[in-house]
Design an enzyme around this catalytic site. Structure first.
Site, PDB file in Angstrom:
ATOM      1  N   ASP A 107       0.806  -1.224   0.000  1.00 49.99           N
ATOM      2  CA  ASP A 107       0.000   0.000   0.000  1.00 49.99           C
ATOM      3  C   ASP A 107       0.839   1.273   0.000  1.00 49.99           C
ATOM      4  OD1 ASP A 107      -2.304  -1.473   0.005  1.00 49.99           O
ATOM      5  OD2 ASP A 107      -2.709  -1.258   2.146  1.00 49.99           O
ATOM      6  N   ASP A 166      -7.129  -6.331  -3.155  1.00 51.68           N
ATOM      7  CA  ASP A 166      -6.713  -4.930  -3.283  1.00 51.68           C
ATOM      8  C   ASP A 166      -5.352  -4.804  -3.963  1.00 51.68           C
ATOM      9  OD1 ASP A 166      -8.059  -5.816  -0.861  1.00 51.68           O
ATOM     10  OD2 ASP A 166      -8.165  -3.726  -0.223  1.00 51.68           O
TER      11      ASP A 166
END
Length: 368
Positions: A107, A166
């Site tokens: 991320d 994700d």
């Protein structure tokens, strides 16, 4: 009527029908045009406060919102907007330098996609020098790597692999940007290999994706990340790639399922297969981006999918309020093996998780 005239008439009608289908993604009512919607969203970003990861670093939602606004400025040749976005970035790399993400998590590494977009727009090597290490370190095993990370690396995958859906936008976008910036095929090839692994592990027979192997729920935005990630790879992956057929197959299977699960309103729900769950905007926007792109790139049948994409776009736009903020955006969501958890997730207004994919749709609609 002669056979020749009959044939010409059939061809004329067919061409007229195809033209009408093509216009489904071009002609919109007042207030729904991509350029005007994009301007509202892009300029809204300029006024926003930083959205931080763990309260320390520029977050991935802000990164994507920033990049979307930047691409809009490039597409529309809006020099004022571009200057505002560049000034904000210059401030980040100077007096706010402590907010630059570190390179130790999927991320965080994706942040490199933003300076690489600035490099693509300006050819200023300072942006390349800042952005490229984020792509490179995603495949460079750190000295303190644990056994699982080493095992992933030994198989040729990024050590940041964790099999959350994700990831397949976070990984894809920084590697894709590095490929565009350098022309070095290793970046797009390794992203494609990673994508195929995620497809094999997480895509279900109905074309949708579990949030993770141990979380058997079809979470909207999570599936959106997969849809958008496959779209980005397919846009760039060379035709001779051995991974391309598998990714295209996974993409088409997903789009077919999304068509079937689209609600009568045009939206998709927080849990895609749950009719009683609430309509969620960020996932809807990601699916719409993938559908618009598929129609325009020729991966999807125009007759079948252009109406689906148009219906979604017309449903999405009214969720933008007078300030330029998107409503009904699911907050950041970790995986959890609890169906009710997804029903109960709070909903934000103006969250960059939603602003960003709306801008992707704008850009896709503005493509010829």
């Amino acid at each position: 009527m002669t056979k020749k005239l009959s044939t010409l008439l059939v061809l004329f009608i067919s061409c007229q029908y195809l033209f009408a289908q093509g216009n489904l993604l071009k002609d919109f009512p007042e207030g729904f045009g991509p350029k005007e919607v994009g301007k509202r969203l892009a300029y809204r970003f300029v006024d926003r406060k930083h959205m931080l990861h763990a309260g320390k670093w520029i977050s991935y939602p802000e990164t994507f919102n920033w990049t979307g606004a930047l691409k809009y400025a490039e597409k529309t040749k809006d020099k004022k907007l571009f200057s505002l976005l560049e000034a904000r970035f210059d401030k980040l790399t100077a007096e706010e330098k402590q907010l630059l993400p570190i390179m130790n998590h999927v991320d965080l590494n994706m942040f490199g996609s933003l300076p690489l977009e600035f490099y693509l727009a300006t050819k200023d090597k300072k942006y390349l020098e800042l952005g490229l290490p984020y792509a490179d370190t995603q495949w460079q095993l750190p000295e303190n790597a644990n056994a699982q990370q080493k095992a992933w690396a030994d198989k040729g995958f990024t050590w940041q692999t964790r099999l959350w859906i994700d990831d397949m936008y976070m990984i894809t976008i920084v590697q894709a940007q590095a490929y565009k910036a350098t022309g070095d095929r290793k970046y797009i090839d390794r992203a494609a290999k990673e994508m195929v692994h995620y497809l094999d592990e997480l895509q279900r027979p109905n074309g949708l994706f579990y949030h993770a192997p141990d979380v058997p729920f079809y979470w909207g935005r999570g599936n959106g990340w997969m849809a958008a990630g496959m779209t980005e790879i397919l846009r760039l992956l060379p035709k001779d790639s051995k991974e391309r057929p598998r990714i295209l197959e996974g993409y088409k299977n997903m789009m077919k399922s999304l068509k079937d699960f689209q609600s009568p309103t045009g939206m998709w729900n927080q849990l895609i297969d749950a009719p009683d769950c609430w309509a969620e905007t960020s996932g809807t926007a990601m699916f719409t981006y993938a559908l618009i792109s598929g129609v325009k790139q020729g991966w999807l049948d125009q007759k079948e999918y252009a109406p689906v994409a148009r219906k979604a776009w017309l449903a999405m736009v009214p969720y933008i309020n007078e300030k330029g903020d998107v409503r009904e955006v699911c907050v950041g969501t970790n995986k959890k093996n609890d169906r009710q958890y997804y029903y109960d997730r709070p909903r934000n207004v103006g969250d960059s998780h939603g602003q960003s994919p709306y801008l992707w749709c704008v850009l896709a609609l503005m493509e010829k």
